[in-house]
Scaffold this active site. Structure first.
Site, PDB file in Angstrom:
ATOM      1  N   CYS A 115       0.982  -0.949  -0.137  1.00  0.00           N
ATOM      2  CA  CYS A 115      -0.528   0.447  -0.056  1.00  0.00           C
ATOM      3  C   CYS A 115       0.944   1.133  -0.452  1.00  0.00           C
ATOM      4  CB  CYS A 115      -1.532   0.010   1.245  1.00  0.00           C
ATOM      5  SG  CYS A 115      -1.783  -1.474   1.201  1.00  0.00           S
ATOM      6  N   HIS A 261      -4.097   7.394   1.155  1.00  0.00           N
ATOM      7  CA  HIS A 261      -4.027   6.059   0.187  1.00  0.00           C
ATOM      8  C   HIS A 261      -5.332   5.493   0.882  1.00  0.00           C
ATOM      9  CE1 HIS A 261      -3.830   1.972  -0.306  1.00  0.00           C
ATOM     10  NE2 HIS A 261      -3.885   1.293   0.921  1.00  0.00           N
ATOM     11  N   ASN A 291     -10.187  -1.075  -2.090  1.00  0.00           N
ATOM     12  CA  ASN A 291      -8.567  -0.836  -2.009  1.00  0.00           C
ATOM     13  C   ASN A 291      -7.565  -1.752  -2.947  1.00  0.00           C
ATOM     14  OD1 ASN A 291      -5.379  -0.707  -1.183  1.00  0.00           O
ATOM     15  ND2 ASN A 291      -5.985  -1.827   0.932  1.00  0.00           N
TER      16      ASN A 291
HETATM   17  N1  COA Z   1     -18.431  -9.790   6.540  1.00  0.00           N
HETATM   18  C1  COA Z   1     -19.839  -9.745   7.853  1.00  0.00           C
HETATM   19  N2  COA Z   1     -18.761 -10.172   9.062  1.00  0.00           N
HETATM   20  C2  COA Z   1     -17.582  -9.940   8.789  1.00  0.00           C
HETATM   21  C3  COA Z   1     -17.099  -9.966   7.731  1.00  0.00           C
HETATM   22  C4  COA Z   1     -17.620  -9.459   6.166  1.00  0.00           C
HETATM   23  N3  COA Z   1     -16.836  -9.282   5.023  1.00  0.00           N
HETATM   24  N4  COA Z   1     -15.666  -9.775   7.880  1.00  0.00           N
HETATM   25  C5  COA Z   1     -15.639 -10.460   9.415  1.00  0.00           C
HETATM   26  N5  COA Z   1     -16.400 -10.406   9.705  1.00  0.00           N
HETATM   27  C6  COA Z   1     -17.108 -10.662  10.981  1.00  0.00           C
HETATM   28  C7  COA Z   1     -16.123 -11.423  11.944  1.00  0.00           C
HETATM   29  O1  COA Z   1     -15.818 -12.178  11.628  1.00  0.00           O
HETATM   30  C8  COA Z   1     -16.567 -10.952  12.746  1.00  0.00           C
HETATM   31  O2  COA Z   1     -17.437 -11.992  13.262  1.00  0.00           O
HETATM   32  P1  COA Z   1     -17.787 -12.409  15.346  1.00  0.00           P
HETATM   33  O3  COA Z   1     -17.300 -11.223  15.975  1.00  0.00           O
HETATM   34  O4  COA Z   1     -18.676 -13.262  15.448  1.00  0.00           O
HETATM   35  O5  COA Z   1     -15.831 -13.320  14.885  1.00  0.00           O
HETATM   36  C9  COA Z   1     -17.027  -9.763  13.142  1.00  0.00           C
HETATM   37  O6  COA Z   1     -17.257  -9.406  11.429  1.00  0.00           O
HETATM   38  C10 COA Z   1     -15.639  -8.304  13.379  1.00  0.00           C
HETATM   39  O7  COA Z   1     -15.128  -8.810  13.313  1.00  0.00           O
HETATM   40  P2  COA Z   1     -13.811  -7.937  12.672  1.00  0.00           P
HETATM   41  O8  COA Z   1     -12.717  -8.317  12.440  1.00  0.00           O
HETATM   42  O9  COA Z   1     -12.924  -7.612  14.610  1.00  0.00           O
HETATM   43  O10 COA Z   1     -13.853  -6.130  12.362  1.00  0.00           O
HETATM   44  P3  COA Z   1     -13.410  -4.918  12.464  1.00  0.00           P
HETATM   45  O11 COA Z   1     -14.917  -3.762  13.372  1.00  0.00           O
HETATM   46  O12 COA Z   1     -12.212  -5.373  12.912  1.00  0.00           O
HETATM   47  O13 COA Z   1     -13.693  -4.559  10.962  1.00  0.00           O
HETATM   48  C11 COA Z   1     -11.860  -4.814   9.196  1.00  0.00           C
HETATM   49  C12 COA Z   1     -12.160  -5.416  10.583  1.00  0.00           C
HETATM   50  C13 COA Z   1     -10.926  -5.743   8.250  1.00  0.00           C
HETATM   51  C14 COA Z   1     -12.870  -3.625   8.269  1.00  0.00           C
HETATM   52  C15 COA Z   1     -10.684  -3.428  10.165  1.00  0.00           C
HETATM   53  O14 COA Z   1     -10.075  -4.069  10.649  1.00  0.00           O
HETATM   54  C16 COA Z   1     -10.140  -3.142   8.842  1.00  0.00           C
HETATM   55  O15 COA Z   1     -10.525  -2.258   8.131  1.00  0.00           O
HETATM   56  N6  COA Z   1      -8.878  -2.717   8.916  1.00  0.00           N
HETATM   57  C17 COA Z   1      -8.304  -1.805   8.586  1.00  0.00           C
HETATM   58  C18 COA Z   1      -8.140  -2.362   7.283  1.00  0.00           C
HETATM   59  C19 COA Z   1      -6.951  -2.007   6.375  1.00  0.00           C
HETATM   60  O16 COA Z   1      -6.685  -1.044   5.924  1.00  0.00           O
HETATM   61  N7  COA Z   1      -6.683  -3.301   5.424  1.00  0.00           N
HETATM   62  C20 COA Z   1      -5.499  -3.017   4.131  1.00  0.00           C
HETATM   63  C21 COA Z   1      -3.962  -2.377   4.541  1.00  0.00           C
HETATM   64  S1  COA Z   1      -3.808  -0.859   3.970  1.00  0.00           S
END
Ligand code: COA
Length: 334
Positions: A115, A261, A291
């Site tokens: 990224c 980004h 992304n």
């Molecule tokens: N649809 C529905 N549910 C989903 C899902 C999806 N696509 N992906 C994950 N879940 C579920 C998980 O299984 C979890 O369920 P559980 O509580 O029963 O275990 C729940 O949603 C919460 O998951 P969690 O990972 O805690 O969510 P979050 O609030 O952290 O959001 C991201 C997840 C990935 C959106 C967030 O962590 C994020 O934006 N991180 C940064 C990612 C990023 O920028 N990456 C690129 C770097 S450049």
């Protein structure tokens, strides 16, 4: 020493739009979950066999050159950032040299900083121009990620976030003072390498590379600790932006545009609040494209170019954070 200036920007995204509703049909997810957590509404997926990482890069480079009033023969060097190359090796830079029809055998460098790849590439190109080695450099970020995503419920935590696309800029020597790229800043923290990575194929285990490719298929899709990425991103984004501003005796209030980004709309909004920037000084297009990793920033620059959203003397900060972890910023006076 010379300065370097962006004199053209272009982008290309595949035609196929994949909405959150489309993803609901193939995995257990919901439009609401994706929008709420990331801001994403839709993304583009490439048609395999038609689009490739390299040819999307070439298409965006052609537009950037045309907007700069230049041709492939003006290009002295190519820097190409991607995490999703057409071949394990060689990297896609050489394909662009060929597809553009460059008459000269100009050098092509591939950058692997995910990224942060576009800003790292911009920084490399800037150094070549500053020293006088090259006059005109193409800097490209392109990703075809959809083919490597696990588009089942198992991979939903990652796969709903990413899309395909490419962007390019033409960087050129200028003798104007305090114009163009004012400074770039790059960091890494490799202890977190496995928090966002594709493990295979690779040489990180005692297994042979060949075995990895054929049997370790579960590791060939991106793995991510989303919360760790989020927590680190919001801190590092803010730090590296302040580093760029301080290095140039500027403050957040001096900025005309923050080009982040496009990792996640919530990360952007967090940084926006921290820097106290109004909405019209922060650019987001993650809603449309998801992304696109190394391509997000040049796609934004190209969109702004098209909308005539860049004015002489505007002060822009570009900033990125991602796998590595790596993070970087660039301060630009147009
Ligand atoms: N649809 C529905 N549910 C989903 C899902 C999806 N696509 N992906 C994950 N879940 C579920 C998980 O299984 C979890 O369920 P559980 O509580 O029963 O275990 C729940 O949603 C919460 O998951 P969690 O990972 O805690 O969510 P979050 O609030 O952290 O959001 C991201 C997840 C990935 C959106 C967030 O962590 C994020 O934006 N991180 C940064 C990612 C990023 O920028 N990456 C690129 C770097 S450049």
């Amino acid at each position: 020493m010379y300065n370097s200036k962006i004199v053209g920007a272009g982008h290309y995204v595949p035609e196929k739009i994949v909405t959150n509703k489309d993803l609901e049909k193939i995995m257990d997810t919901s439009d609401e979950w994706i929008r709420e957590r990331s801001g994403i509404e839709e993304r583009r997926f490439a048609e395999m066999g038609v689009d490739t990482t390299a040819n999307m890069g070439t298409k965006s480079a052609k537009i950037a050159l045309e907007r700069a009033g230049l041709t492939a023969d003006d290009v002295d060097f190519i820097v190409f950032a991607t995490l999703s190359p057409d071949y394990y090796f060689p990297g896609p830079g050489v394909t662009v040299q060929h597809e553009l029809g460059c008459k000269r055998t100009v050098g092509a460098l591939d950058v692997r900083n995910q990224c942060s790849g576009f800003i790292y590439s911009l920084s490399v190109a800037d150094q070549f121009i500053k020293t006088g080695m090259y006059k005109t450099i193409l800097v490209i970020g392109s990703e075809l990620q959809s083919s490597g995503l696990d588009l089942t419920t198992r991979g939903r935590g990652v796969s709903v976030l990413f899309g395909d696309g490419a962007g390019a800029v033409v960087l050129q020597r200028t003798e104007e003072e305090n114009k163009g790229i004012l400074s770039t800043h790059m960091h890494s923290e490799g202890q977190f390498a496995e928090l966002l990575c594709v493990k295979s194929p690779g040489n990180h285990t005692k297994e042979k590379f060949y075995k990895d490719m054929h049997e370790d298929y579960k590791n060939t899709s991106p793995q991510m600790d989303g919360q760790a990425v989020f927590k680190n991103a919001v801190v590092r984004f803010s730090q590296v932006i302040m580093e760029a501003l301080k290095a140039n005796n500027c403050a957040p209030a001096d900025l005309d545009m923050f080009v982040p980004h496009q990792a996640n709309l919530r990360i952007t909004q967090f940084v926006q609040r921290k820097l106290q920037l109004p909405d019209n000084k922060v650019y987001s297009n993650i809603q449309k494209f998801g992304n696109t990793t190394a391509a997000t920033i040049p796609i934004i620059l190209s969109e702004l170019w098209e909308k005539k959203g860049i004015k002489e003397n505007d002060l822009f900060v570009l900033a990125a954070f991602g796998s590595g972890f790596t993070w970087a910023s660039a301060l630009i006076r147009w």
